[in-house]
Design an enzyme around this catalytic site. Structure first.
Site, short mmCIF file in Angstrom:
data_model
loop_
_atom_site.label_atom_id
_atom_site.label_comp_id
_atom_site.label_asym_id
_atom_site.label_seq_id
_atom_site.Cartn_x
_atom_site.Cartn_y
_atom_site.Cartn_z
CG HIS A 111 -3.67 -3.81 2.62
ND1 HIS A 111 -2.63 -3.22 3.96
CD2 HIS A 111 -3.58 -2.84 2.04
CE1 HIS A 111 -2.54 -1.88 3.98
NE2 HIS A 111 -3.44 -1.49 3.16
CB CYS A 125 -0.94 -0.39 1.16
SG CYS A 125 -2.57 1.70 0.49
CD GLU A 167 -1.58 -6.10 5.09
OE1 GLU A 167 -1.43 -5.33 5.28
OE2 GLU A 167 -0.61 -6.79 3.57
#
Length: 578
Positions: free
Chosen positions: A542, A415, A544
């Site tokens: 993102h 990001c 994750e």
């Protein structure tokens, strides 16, 4: 629908979220379908506008919900896909009731906490509990509800009352209450103290709820006499007193519960013994033990030369961010790194670097911190710059990205970290000295990162590009596509307002930076790579948030493999279908 309610007492931060997730894991291992609800008593409608320093990470769901980080634990542990409705806040409840009042739905009645707020809470819980989250049709068998805060907090009183009413309405066999409490040990006396838990349970019972099980947090395993005392004064059978003591890693908590027959007590309370199977946690056990067995190094002794050689099996990761003072701010990033490292049989060693410490100004104001930050960065095997908002520390992140690019150190920008790499490249390679993001410098003559019109310029909450969006790979002959198993597209979660300026793409690509992933319109840059570099990748999304134990996120896996020089071999094996 069967409900398992997890409450907390004595102090906050006892690990109710991990406990609730672990209960779900054990029940799922018994063959049951499980869903989860997190109740947060704060007045915010969601976690979107809350500071990471105060609240920790804002977890983003597929539907764009900005929620409490505990929902991330639920998704990772249970491998489910939750919605924003699975996070209930005081703000959401009051907003819905007030909207009804304004429309006249209460027919002129005085709107009160009881029954209107409590009824709204019950209705929300029951409706959300019946929504499937595991990709199958029909509602789950069990809904695990975590009530945030501690018993006795004024903010949670309406929820306690609503849950008491829910218990009464669904019946004794459909509700199980597990109370998480602290068993401290005073340093001088050395005795396990039960009085705080006794007071907490007494408070809970005064509010109309009696726990069926106690989950006692302690540093060491509970003594038998401690269990007997808790049983006697808390009106809970000794067999239903669970001990969640400190363990090497949180993946041991489901095993701890299984070993204490927690599943049997819960299933018995919920009248599910006849349909449940013995818990199958074999894969979970292997995962927990794998992590335990990872060491910093191992030695091999060569008998023919009497030489002993040390092989290091850890990977040093420099995490350059602005919220490093509270590691919960990057909880999902840390978990994703852990998942990737375990998949590579490596022990993660994360070195936290405050981005501001790398900046030139800190060389004068805090020379020791500046020197330490640069030493840590130079010793790292890879560099990760995670997401964030605001201009604090941006100069330090740019220096970190430049260092990684110029010294062939594997780099992953997420990001903001991707935007940082674009700014650095424009300044260093294109010669645009004042290149910047419009977020940080509205007067920049070279706005390489701009506000993209998928949101509001005036409101902070729920106005960003949020949730799952599709990224189309422009070619499958790129590192990122290969890491995603030669995928032509990938769906990942987003949370941002600013993006790479599409007007600057052609110039950047002519200079060597390649944008290999774009959205369906072709105007939003999603993935960048630097050909010729061991691993220099930026992603606007993102990754994750969708990483799971046993299913590591592709960009994180690429970063770790590259740090150890194993990326090319892994990509070749993907190409060969192995």
């Amino acid at each position: 629908m069967k409900y398992v309610l997890v409450t907390g007492g004595v102090v906050s931060g006892l690990g109710k979220g991990v406990t609730a997730s672990s209960i779900g894991v054990v029940l799922k291992a018994c063959g049951l379908r499980v869903t989860s609800i997190k109740i947060d008593p704060y007045l915010n409608t969601d976690a979107g506008t809350m500071s990471p320093f105060e609240h920790g990470e804002v977890f983003v769901l597929d539907d764009g919900g900005e929620v409490d980080l505990d929902l991330g634990n639920y998704e990772r542990f249970l491998d489910v896909t939750l919605t924003k409705e699975n996070n209930i806040t005081t703000g959401k409840i009051y907003q819905s009731v007030l909207d009804k009042e304004r429309k006249g739905d209460f027919l002129g009645k005085t709107v009160q906490v009881v029954p209107h707020i409590t009824d709204a809470i019950k209705e929300r819980i029951e409706s959300v509990a019946h929504v499937p989250v595991d990709g199958k049709e029909g509602p789950a068998d069990v809904c695990v509800i975590e009530l945030g805060g501690t018993v006795g907090d004024i903010e949670s009183m309406p929820f306690i009352e609503a849950l008491r009413q829910l218990f009464f309405s669904v019946g004794h066999d459909n509700f199980c209450l597990i109370h998480v409490s602290l068993i401290p040990v005073l340093g001088v006396v050395g005795e396990q103290k039960t009085k705080p838990t006794q007071h907490s349970v007494r408070e809970l019972r005064a509010l109309g709820l009696t726990p069926h099980l106690l989950a006692c947090r302690s540093a060491q395993p509970l003594l038998d006499n401690t269990k007997q005392k808790l049983s006697q004064f808390c009106h809970v059978p000794a067999t239903n007193i669970l001990n969640i003591h400190d363990v090497p890693n949180i993946w041991h908590i489901p095993l701890l519960l299984r070993n204490q027959n927690a599943h049997h007590s819960i299933l018995k309370q919920l009248d599910l013994l006849s349909i449940a199977t013995p818990p199958d946690l074999e894969a979970w056990t292997r995962m927990a033990e794998t992590f335990d067995n990872l060491t910093d190094s191992f030695e091999i002794k060569f008998s023919f030369s009497c030489e002993t050689k040390t092989y290091y099996v850890q990977v040093r990761i420099a995490m350059v961010g602005k919220y490093v003072g509270l590691t919960d701010s990057y909880l999902s990033v840390v978990k994703a790194l852990l998942h990737a490292c375990i998949a590579c049989s490596l022990k993660p060693s994360i070195d936290w670097i405050a981005a501001s410490d790398l900046e030139e100004d800190s060389a004068e104001s805090a020379p020791e911190a500046h020197a330490a930050a640069w030493k840590t960065l130079r010793n790292a095997e890879c560099v990760l710059v995670p997401g964030g908002f605001g201009d604090r520390g941006v100069s330090g992140m740019i220096l970190a990205a430049k260092y990684a690019r110029e010294n062939n150190v594997p780099y992953l920008g997420i990001c903001l970290g991707m935007q940082i790499s674009v700014i650095e490249y424009a300044r260093s390679v294109l010669g645009f000295e004042r290149a910047n993001s419009a977020e940080f410098d509205k007067e920049t003559p070279n706005p390489v990162v701009i506000f993209m019109p998928e949101g509001s310029r005036t409101h902070m909450g729920s106005t960003m590009r949020l949730g799952s969006r599709r990224t189309l790979f422009q070619t499958t002959d790129c590192v990122t596509s290969k890491l995603y198993c030669n995928a032509q597209y990938v769906d990942e979660r987003h949370r941002h307002r600013y993006e790479v300026n599409p007007d600057i793409i052609e110039v950047l690509e002519e200079a060597g930076l390649k944008f290999v992933g774009k959205d369906e319109t072709g105007k939003r840059m999603e993935v960048l790579e630097l050909p010729g570099h061991p691993f220099y990748v930026g992603v606007q999304f993102h990754p994750e948030f969708k990483s799971r134990p046993g299913k590591p996120s592709a960009p994180f896996l690429g970063l770790i493999l590259s740090a150890k020089g194993q990326l090319e071999a892994c990509l070749n094996s993907h190409q060969n279908g192995s």
